[in-house]
Design a protein around this motif. Structure first.
Motif, PDB file in Angstrom:
ATOM      1  N   GLN A  63      -9.301 -50.829  10.489  1.00  0.00           N
ATOM      2  CA  GLN A  63     -10.411 -50.624  11.425  1.00  0.00           C
ATOM      3  C   GLN A  63     -10.976 -51.952  11.901  1.00  0.00           C
ATOM      4  O   GLN A  63     -11.295 -52.119  13.083  1.00  0.00           O
ATOM      5  N   VAL A 117     -11.245 -52.916  15.761  1.00  0.00           N
ATOM      6  CA  VAL A 117     -12.575 -53.010  16.370  1.00  0.00           C
ATOM      7  C   VAL A 117     -12.975 -54.457  16.631  1.00  0.00           C
ATOM      8  O   VAL A 117     -13.717 -54.749  17.566  1.00  0.00           O
ATOM      9  N   SER A 133     -20.842 -52.916  19.549  1.00  0.00           N
ATOM     10  CA  SER A 133     -21.758 -53.058  18.423  1.00  0.00           C
ATOM     11  C   SER A 133     -21.208 -52.257  17.249  1.00  0.00           C
ATOM     12  O   SER A 133     -20.660 -51.170  17.425  1.00  0.00           O
ATOM     13  N   VAL A 134     -21.346 -52.795  16.043  1.00  0.00           N
ATOM     14  CA  VAL A 134     -20.803 -52.141  14.852  1.00  0.00           C
ATOM     15  C   VAL A 134     -21.901 -52.016  13.815  1.00  0.00           C
ATOM     16  O   VAL A 134     -22.631 -52.978  13.552  1.00  0.00           O
ATOM     17  N   LEU A 145     -14.946 -59.234  11.143  1.00  0.00           N
ATOM     18  CA  LEU A 145     -15.066 -58.769  12.526  1.00  0.00           C
ATOM     19  C   LEU A 145     -15.253 -59.943  13.479  1.00  0.00           C
ATOM     20  O   LEU A 145     -14.663 -59.984  14.564  1.00  0.00           O
ATOM     21  N   LEU A 187     -23.867 -57.171  15.254  1.00  0.00           N
ATOM     22  CA  LEU A 187     -23.401 -56.365  14.137  1.00  0.00           C
ATOM     23  C   LEU A 187     -24.594 -56.100  13.229  1.00  0.00           C
ATOM     24  O   LEU A 187     -25.455 -56.970  13.070  1.00  0.00           O
ATOM     25  N   ASN A 217     -24.801 -48.198  16.608  1.00  0.00           N
ATOM     26  CA  ASN A 217     -23.665 -47.568  15.926  1.00  0.00           C
ATOM     27  C   ASN A 217     -22.583 -47.084  16.881  1.00  0.00           C
ATOM     28  O   ASN A 217     -22.030 -46.001  16.706  1.00  0.00           O
ATOM     29  N   VAL A 225     -19.708 -48.174  16.862  1.00  0.00           N
ATOM     30  CA  VAL A 225     -18.676 -47.959  15.847  1.00  0.00           C
ATOM     31  C   VAL A 225     -19.346 -48.058  14.484  1.00  0.00           C
ATOM     32  O   VAL A 225     -20.179 -48.939  14.265  1.00  0.00           O
ATOM     33  N   LEU A 231     -18.558 -48.507  10.433  1.00  0.00           N
ATOM     34  CA  LEU A 231     -17.603 -48.826   9.370  1.00  0.00           C
ATOM     35  C   LEU A 231     -18.275 -48.559   8.030  1.00  0.00           C
ATOM     36  O   LEU A 231     -19.377 -49.051   7.770  1.00  0.00           O
TER      37      LEU A 231
END
Length: 430
Positions: A146, A150, A156-157, A174, A270, A295, A297, A299
């Motif tokens: 992932q 990503v 944005s994560v 990341l 992030l 969010n 994405v 994780l």
């Protein structure tokens, strides 16, 4: 006990910093940069506070940057926080790119200085490369896949996981996988940041905008321009500050305190939290519109107890070899018990246990007792102490691990005041 080293050619400034930080650990001071290398060997600091200019009239920070690059290249280098009276954005960015974990401008507010050092201590564990996000379990292989997928995006994560699972390592991976990898990665511990300083830290301020604002300084959004801004423990951000953060993310601009002119920002954001995912959807705790902005994405970093015995054994070998600087053997009984242990503090607890074992080992082969752990199912087996002082020390260690080194959070977990926790830290030499 934590060890801090301050290098500043102004004795008054160095003394002020030492007095402000003395409750965080042993604080050593040096005023001459020529003394730095001997001091690093003698003090072995966890955190180095490094001045950027050592020549009267110098303001470019060249001397400090040169020292910074040499320090971070050393084996087991300390976390470095740079200090300067000249808050140019470019100098802050250069320092972050060169390996500093944070920067602070002089004169400072003491609570800001303490929060900055606390955050650096909490992140004292080295940040390994992507290949060292160790683990061959299905969960870890999926997480690495992932990250690779990503990381190359601008999305944005939101990184979710318990304390100690390695959320910051995921953020660093990341960043390294992104087109912004040549820009700075700036981490901000929202959990240790006093509420009164949130807006100034994130968005910056102009000179005179509040009582202690003697100099203008860039906020984190501006300092991370062209790179990545990692907002750790975002779940601890007060609702009022959440609204201001949302506005900055939506407009892609910030307005420093004391200014009426917005500044455009170019950062990838992030965020991470140990708050349970269901709780994030409680509007009384976290704004839904901010959550949806963060969010894009999600994780999820698995707790160590769910990764299996294979990952635990692999991490044990890795950290024991790292601390002992040689291959280390473990008795079969100890390995069985270590892989069956629940590791409530996750990878951070395992790492600390390995460091403790290499320091306190009573023989060439490590035993279960060398790791200083007490399994819940073994409340008081033969050979395990019931000494109250020892149990208190272990409770303090566990609380610090669970709270990522944050003193306020650890005190809450233990049900004591900050002052009482400081007394116990001093009592047990932690």
């Amino acid at each position: 006990m934590s060890s801090l080293l301050i290098l500043d050619d102004d004795p008054d400034v160095a003394l002020a910093a030492r007095l402000a930080l003395r409750k965080l650990g042993a604080v050593a001071v040096r005023n001459d940069p020529r003394e730095l290398w001997a001091a690093l060997d003698e003090v072995a600091p966890d955190v180095l506070l490094l001045d950027m200019n050592f020549t009267p009239g110098a303001t470019d920070g060249a001397a400090g940057l040169a020292l910074l690059r040499e320090v971070v290249a050393r084996p087991r280098a300390p976390a470095v926080i740079v200090m300067t009276a000249y808050a140019e954005v470019e100098l802050a960015v250069q320092a972050l790119k060169a390996g500093a974990v944070d920067f602070i401008t002089k004169p400072w507010a003491n609570e800001r200085l303490v929060a900055c050092v606390q955050a650096a201590l909490a992140r004292r564990a080295p940040a390994p490369a992507m290949g060292e996000l160790l683990g061959e379990s299905t969960a870890m292989q999926g997480l690495r896949a992932q990250i690779a997928q990503v990381g190359a995006s601008q999305a944005s994560v939101l990184i979710l996981g318990e304390n100690g699972v390695g959320k910051e390592l995921v953020a660093r991976a990341l960043h390294r996988a992104s087109p912004r990898s040549q820009g700075p990665l700036l981490a901000v511990d929202m959990g240790s940041l006093p509420e009164a300083l949130v807006e100034s830290e994130l968005f910056g301020h102009k000179r005179g905008s509040f009582t202690d604002a003697r100099e203008s300084r860039p906020g984190r959004f501006v300092a991370a321009a062209g790179g990545t801004l990692f907002l750790d423990e975002i779940g601890n951000l007060p609702l009022a500050s959440q609204a201001k953060l949302l506005a900055a993310l939506e407009r892609r601009e910030v307005t420093p305190l004391g200014s009426d002119r917005p500044v455009a920002v170019d950062v990838r954001v992030l965020a991470a939290t140990n708050v349970a995912e269901a709780e994030l959807f409680d509007a009384r705790r976290f704004r839904p519109d901010l959550l949806y902005r963060l969010n894009t994405v999600v994780l999820r970093v698995p707790p160590l107890r769910e990764r299996g015995a294979g990952d635990i054994a692999l991490l044990l070998r890795h950290y024991l070899a790292q601390f002992a600087q040689r291959p280390v053997e473990i008795t079969p009984d100890a390995l069985v018990r270590l892989t069956a242990y629940r590791w409530p503090g996750n990878v951070r607890e395992l790492r600390q246990a390995c460091e403790r074992a290499t320091l306190l080992a009573r023989g060439p082969v490590l035993t279960w007792e060398d790791f200083g752990l007490i399994a819940p199912a073994e409340a008081a087996p033969a050979g395990v102490t019931l000494d109250l002082d020892q149990r208190e020390r272990e409770a303090v260690q566990a609380a610090l691990a669970q709270a990522d080194g944050n003193i306020s959070q650890a005190a809450k977990l233990l049900g004591v005041s900050r002052a009482a926790l400081y007394r116990r830290l001093e009592k047990h030499g932690l």
